[in-house]
Design an enzyme around this catalytic site. Structure first.
Site, short mmCIF file in Angstrom:
data_model
loop_
_atom_site.label_atom_id
_atom_site.label_comp_id
_atom_site.label_asym_id
_atom_site.label_seq_id
_atom_site.Cartn_x
_atom_site.Cartn_y
_atom_site.Cartn_z
CE LYS A 9 70.73 11.81 77.88
NZ LYS A 9 71.87 10.96 77.94
N GLY A 45 69.06 0.94 67.04
CA GLY A 45 68.14 0.93 68.09
C GLY A 45 68.40 1.45 69.25
CB CYS A 63 70.16 7.12 73.70
SG CYS A 63 70.09 6.04 75.48
#
Ligand code: SAJ
Length: 475
Positions: free
Chosen positions: A229, A284, A287
């Protein structure tokens, strides 16, 4: 033995989802909609800021902002069918076979980049207090590699007196949802499912398989799932940094980065890909600006000093973060260069900043690259008028509703977000609005045709447009 406990308990029927946010709500609705499962509880703290969600969700209404195709209908359906309800009574966790946690893990502050796991740990403690043998616990939040087998496992065991992998199953199944496509993403994306052991992985696969349509379960260990992830976003950030650096090189060499991008991208064939992304005014969001640092902390914590790496060299991934965070500074320097060519100093100049959200055609302003750019200009004594068709307000930053309010009398117009509205601006109209002979235009997202603006007397600067940035000024 865990397999004995699971056999005693039988198939998963009752599920709990902790954290009624943009990850938990669609997850709970999809579990509730599956005929495989009997009942789903959504758990939400009855806090001043988000307690209102409980009543809304029990009416089948979604508290999420923005369009989420199908979500409201699904919530109506599962609440009417009494398969889903929302509660703040965490003791009801004890009735469940499986519980997932989708609680946000923001960073404490931008400087030291330490994640704030306090909300997640509060949720984990609620689970620990109500844990019973044969239950499955799944962490969906984005977490630092080593968390599931580390502090999460320890907290669950100390609160419950039970042992993970023997009495209860524990796994990490990271969310991969994008606002605007929450239900579709959960159904269609492959689902990484990582247990602390094989049995936990299998049990967690039983939980997710029924809600997947085209997506498949991809089993692995919990730590591999945490690294997958964080690294999938780290690699995207790296790809963006690679083309941002190339854009800076092209500016310095006087060529057009988009010609080079097209050229490189033309290299096709089996297994050949350059995955060229797009240069821009910055990166930005919540994540890409964070997940690299989760990965870095993971290797420091889990790697326990065994990492073999170039002595004294910074991490490639952290360098990529620094390159992307440099882009607003580059935009600032382009603006000052152009103002200088227009015979203006930043002090007292008026800058029209077009685009406050971090993403094109979105209202999401988290970690927007426009902010450091605005701060730098204000520090120079410039006046900045911010326009964004999707953003109504932002703490401490007045956002003007009409583009004219920003551009009127402006010395410079600067594009930071690739919003549709900025694709076909009326150049002569804008120039008249500025009232300047040589207004500045800085294009941070390759939205404009340079010659149109140069021909009207604008002083043009564009990210990666080394072929135009030094143009002669047209009187
Ligand atoms: N950006 C560029 N150049 C690009 C792409 C993006 O400068 O070529 C900038 C954007 O302007 C923005 C930032 O990067 O400021 C992030 O853009 P993003 O498209 O990555 O959007 P995010 O941050 O919402 O990323 C999410 C992630 N999804 C999840 O974490 C579930 C990411 O993994 C996805 O790859 C991404 O969406 C996506 O592909 O849409």
């Amino acid at each position: 033995m865990l397999s004995d406990e699971l056999k005693k308990r039988g198939p998963i029927r009752k599920i709990g989802v902790i954290g009624m946010g943009y990850v938990g709500i669609p997850a709970a609705a999809l579990f509730a909609d599956s005929p495989v499962f009997e009942n789903v509880f959504g758990f939400q703290r009855d806090s001043p800021s988000s307690g209102y969600k409980i009543a809304m969700l029990n009416r089948g209404e979604s508290p999420l902002k923005g369009e989420e195709p199908g979500l409201e209908e699904l919530l109506q359906k599962v609440t009417a069918a009494k398969k889903f309800s929302c509660t703040s009574d965490f003791s009801r966790i004890r009735e469940l076979d499986a519980v997932t946690l989708s609680i946000q893990t923001p960073f404490l502050n931008k400087e030291d980049l330490l994640p704030d796991f306090s909300a997640l740990m509060e949720g984990i403690r609620h689970v620990g207090k109500n844990l019973s043998p044969g239950m499955l616990v799944v962490l969906e939040s984005t977490i630092t590699p080593g968390t599931t087998t580390g502090i999460a496992r320890e907290a669950l065991e100390s609160e419950s007196g039970l042992e993970a992998g023997t009495d209860f199953a524990l796994a990490h199944a990271p969310e991969r949802v994008m606002v605007g496509r929450l239900l579709r993403n959960i159904r269609e994306h492959d689902r990484i499912v990582g247990g602390i052991d094989e049995t936990s992985t299998r049990r967690a696969s039983e939980l997710y398989s029924p809600v997947l349509t085209t997506g498949k379960v991809i089993p692995m260990t919990a730590t591999a799932a945490e690294v997958t992830k964080t690294a999938e976003n780290t690699f995207r950030d790296l790809q963006i940094a690679a083309i941002n650096e190339l854009a800076l090189y092209c500016e310095a060499m006087g060529i057009n980065v988009y010609d080079v991008r097209t050229g490189i991208d033309s290299l096709k064939g089996e297994g050949i890909t350059r995955a060229m992304l797009w240069p821009g005014a910055g990166v930005g969001g919540h994540c890409l600006t964070k997940d690299t640092y989760h990965l870095e902390r993971g290797v420091q914590v889990l790697g326990r000093g065994t990492l073999d790496y170039l002595k004294g060299e910074p991490s490639l991934y952290v360098l990529a973060r620094h390159i992307n965070d440099f882009m607003p500074t580059h935009m600032f320097r382009l603006t000052l260069d152009a103002l200088k060519r227009a015979g203006r100093k930043p002090k007292g100049a008026k800058i029209a900043l077009l685009g406050w959200s971090f993403l094109s055609n979105s209202d999401d302003t988290r970690n927007t690259p426009s902010e450091p750019y605005r701060d730098a200009l204000i520090a120079e004594g410039a006046q900045v008028a911010v326009h964004d068709p999707y953003v109504a307000e932002y703490p401490g930053v007045p956002i003007v509703p009409f583009i004219e309010d920003a551009v009127k009398e402006a010395d410079a117009i600067v594009i930071f977000a690739g919003h549709h509205q900025y694709k076909n601006l009326d150049a002569p109209y804008l120039r008249n609005l500025t009232g300047k002979r040589h207004p500045v235009i800085v294009d941070g997202r390759n939205m404009l045709d340079p010659d149109t603006y140069i021909g009207l007397g604008f002083i043009y600067k564009g990210i990666g447009r080394g072929d135009k940035n030094g143009h002669a000024v047209v009187d």
